[in-house]
Design an enzyme around this catalytic site. Structure first.
Site, PDB file in Angstrom:
ATOM      1  N   ASP A 141       0.951  -1.298   0.187  1.00 43.33           N
ATOM      2  CA  ASP A 141      -0.252  -0.057   0.020  1.00 43.33           C
ATOM      3  C   ASP A 141       0.931   1.191   0.020  1.00 43.33           C
ATOM      4  O   ASP A 141       1.722   1.261   0.856  1.00 43.33           O
ATOM      5  CB  ASP A 141      -1.081  -0.019   1.259  1.00 43.33           C
ATOM      6  CG  ASP A 141      -2.079   0.998   1.280  1.00 43.33           C
ATOM      7  OD1 ASP A 141      -2.673   0.643   0.538  1.00 43.33           O
ATOM      8  OD2 ASP A 141      -1.821   1.880   2.366  1.00 43.33           O
ATOM      9  N   GLU A 198       1.978  -0.302  -4.988  1.00 45.08           N
ATOM     10  CA  GLU A 198       0.799   0.617  -5.462  1.00 45.08           C
ATOM     11  C   GLU A 198       1.486   1.998  -5.236  1.00 45.08           C
ATOM     12  O   GLU A 198       1.564   2.674  -4.446  1.00 45.08           O
ATOM     13  CB  GLU A 198      -0.329   0.533  -4.445  1.00 45.08           C
ATOM     14  CG  GLU A 198      -1.429   1.691  -5.074  1.00 45.08           C
ATOM     15  CD  GLU A 198      -2.254   2.309  -3.725  1.00 45.08           C
ATOM     16  OE1 GLU A 198      -3.230   2.716  -3.968  1.00 45.08           O
ATOM     17  OE2 GLU A 198      -1.430   2.422  -2.636  1.00 45.08           O
TER      18      GLU A 198
HETATM   19  C1  GLC Z   1      -4.140   2.977  -0.767  1.00 45.41           C
HETATM   20  C2  GLC Z   1      -5.525   2.137  -0.614  1.00 45.41           C
HETATM   21  C3  GLC Z   1      -6.568   2.855  -0.308  1.00 45.41           C
HETATM   22  C4  GLC Z   1      -6.307   3.238   1.095  1.00 45.41           C
HETATM   23  C5  GLC Z   1      -5.030   4.171   1.060  1.00 45.41           C
HETATM   24  C6  GLC Z   1      -4.456   4.437   2.529  1.00 45.41           C
HETATM   25  O1  GLC Z   1      -4.217   3.879  -1.802  1.00 45.41           O
HETATM   26  O2  GLC Z   1      -5.702   1.378  -1.996  1.00 45.41           O
HETATM   27  O3  GLC Z   1      -7.817   2.260  -0.200  1.00 45.41           O
HETATM   28  O4  GLC Z   1      -7.400   3.940   1.646  1.00 45.41           O
HETATM   29  O5  GLC Z   1      -4.085   3.446   0.538  1.00 45.41           O
HETATM   30  O6  GLC Z   1      -3.961   3.214   3.181  1.00 45.41           O
END
Ligand code: GLC
Length: 528
Positions: A201, A254
């Site tokens: 994440d 991500e």
């Molecule tokens: C990422 C996740 C999202 C979350 C954010 C904070 O972007 O995909 O759902 O709210 O991180 O953890």
């Protein structure tokens, strides 16, 4: 599976499970591990190679599990650690790899560390695990939370702490060796339990510029809390841990970054294995723009020898059936176009074409739960039902992400559509009987049957998955490419019916042909 052995992840198709909304085994209206285990055959039956689960850790749920209070356990409303271990075993026995989410940028304000830091007071070593700054009338800088408002909040003694997301998600201080050591151990904890990989994440966010400069006037690529060079050392350490296991363990990052070359740096051979392709997700469904994104993606990945990935939707973005039914088919966090006129029939036809496109491009591919059913975004959730902090922190200006997180319909004629309990945690629309797994399983022309056929072909055809692509000549608005001498994909986004290139067999089409020709908003897989 497109590849076996050590490189399975290079061409994997990965199904994203949002546990809370997948299936409810105990009737409380919230998805859980029992429901997931009961419905594993649905996932295996699709023909995917792996499952990625959104966070399953104990969480006060300020941001749907992305506020983790214990990285070594399971959220009680989802089940137990023992059940998670059983789930991993069962998935493996069905030939499915298991990737879990890890949230290293921040934890929950209910995590033991943060509670201890608040109790220990200013200047304590416990506060060094986070970004605390002395009490002052104004926040330490102008950083904004990605969910709206300042990125700084105060604890009762007046000190400020940093949270790039909700105040319940304090950012961890990755300069601190204790933080680094803790996450190395957490990785091993789950690898030892058989998980095959982690989805990281906010992978670009861990390292901050310690001077905490204001961002005013800076562009997206120059933010002092995103894509700092120091973050790569963390992933080199993590990669050494993954590589210390005999069978391959993988990372998918991500990162929403504006620069493809900076993005590719995360995928160097000693860092992450892969990352989500958000340029593709955000791209309007227009042939020239898609082709440009596909080319730049493949070029950037080739620089580092990493496989690309193809993503159309996830738990943060507007479902693509809805996006593709609008005049503007792009996605942007800045404007979700909530309420824009939407032609769902057109959106569905285009989503079917986009499925054949994304499932035949070189590399890995992600399918977000419900995408295989063609679910639209639920835009008319009542305000009081909305749970995403994005909605509350922007005072409703941004509807947030609940509309893509509505519990899945499995069967039956009315809510909860065999999801489980009566009152689902987000209400389901009244007209979802047409989208249930049961209804679509019985209809050979459904989105579900299209995904099943495409994913199974993807497994059988050696040219799909990892590899290269060759563009073929095509008219304006049409994408045509070969994956080898035997496989061609044509996607017609031109608005007019076009001829098919030479072929020996039609493997799969996203919609009916018109006298042997390919209608607008239709894609086809051909062999020759
Ligand atoms: C990422 C996740 C999202 C979350 C954010 C904070 O972007 O995909 O759902 O709210 O991180 O953890």
């Amino acid at each position: 599976m497109t590849e076996s052995g050590s490189a399975w992840w290079r061409g994997a198709s990965i199904y994203q499970v949002y546990v809370r909304s997948f299936a409810d085994g105990n009737g409380d209206g919230t998805g859980d591990l029992t429901g997931l285990r009961q419905h594993l055959p649905h996932i295996a039956g699709l023909g995917v190679d792996a499952i990625w689960l959104c966070p399953w850790y104990p969480s006060p749920n300020a941001d749907s599990g992305y506020d983790v209070s214990d990285y070594r356990d399971i959220e009680p409303s989802f089940g137990t650690l023992a059940e998670a271990e059983k789930f991993i075993e069962e998935a493996h026995s069905l030939g499915l790899k298991v990737i879990i989410d890890i949230v290293p940028n921040h934890c929950s304000d209910q995590h033991r560390w943060f509670k201890e830091a608040v109790a220990a007071g200013p200047g304590s070593p416990q506060r060094e695990l986070f970004w605390f700054r002395p009490a002052s009338p104004e926040p330490p800088n102008d950083w904004q939370s990605r969910f709206g408002g300042s990125a700084w909040s105060r604890v009762p003694d007046g000190e400020w702490y940093l949270h790039l997301y909700a105040p319940e998600q304090p950012d961890l201080n990755w300069e601190n060796p204790v933080v680094r050591q803790e996450f190395r151990e957490v990785l091993r904890f789950w690898f030892d339990r058989g998980v095959d990989g982690f989805r990281i994440d906010v992978a670009d966010g861990l390292v901050k510029d310690g001077a905490l400069p204001d961002v005013h006037g800076r562009t997206e690529g120059q933010l002092p809390f995103s894509d700092m060079d120091g973050v790569h050392e963390i992933y080199r350490e993590w990669r050494r841990i993954a590589d210390s296991y005999p069978d391959p363990r993988v990372f998918v990052g991500e990162m929403w970054l504006p620069d493809q070359e900076r993005f590719a740096r995360y995928l160097r051979p000693d860092e992450l294995h892969s990352a989500f392709n958000f340029d593709f997700l955000s791209c309007p469904l227009e042939a020239d723009k898609l082709r440009a994104v596909i080319d730049s993606t493949l070029e950037a990945h080739a620089l580092v020898g990493a496989p690309a990935t193809w993503v159309l939707s996830n738990h943060d973005t507007t479902r693509h059936v809805t996006r593709y039914g609008r005049a503007d088919t792009s996605f942007s966090f800045a404007d979700r176009q909530q309420g824009a006129p939407t032609d769902l029939e057109l959106g569905t036809r285009r989503a079917r074409a986009a499925a054949l496109l994304s499932l035949s491009l070189p590399g890995g591919v992600y399918v977000y739960q419900g995408e295989e059913l063609g679910l639209p975004e639920v835009e008319d959730l009542p305000d009081e039902a909305r749970q995403d902090p994005v909605f509350s922190r922007t005072n409703g200006a941004d509807p947030g992400r609940d509309g893509c997180r509505v519990p899945l319909p499995w069967g039956g004629e009315s809510a909860p559509y065999d999801f489980g309990g009566g009152d689902t945690w987000l209400p389901q629309p009244g007209d979802w009987a047409q989208y249930t797994v049961a209804a679509e399983g019985a209809d050979d022309n459904s989105m579900l049957r299209l995904y099943q056929k495409a994913l199974r072909l993807r497994r059988e055809l050696p040219s799909l998955g990892d590899g290269t692509l060759t563009w073929l000549p095509s008219s304006d608005g049409v994408l045509a490419f070969a994956r080898d001498d035997h496989f061609t994909c044509v996607v017609n986004l031109s608005g007019a019916t076009v001829d098919l290139p030479e072929h020996t067999e039609i493997l799969l089409a996203s919609g009916p042909l018109a006298d042997g020709r390919l209608p607008a908003d239709t894609a086809i897989w051909l062999s020759h």
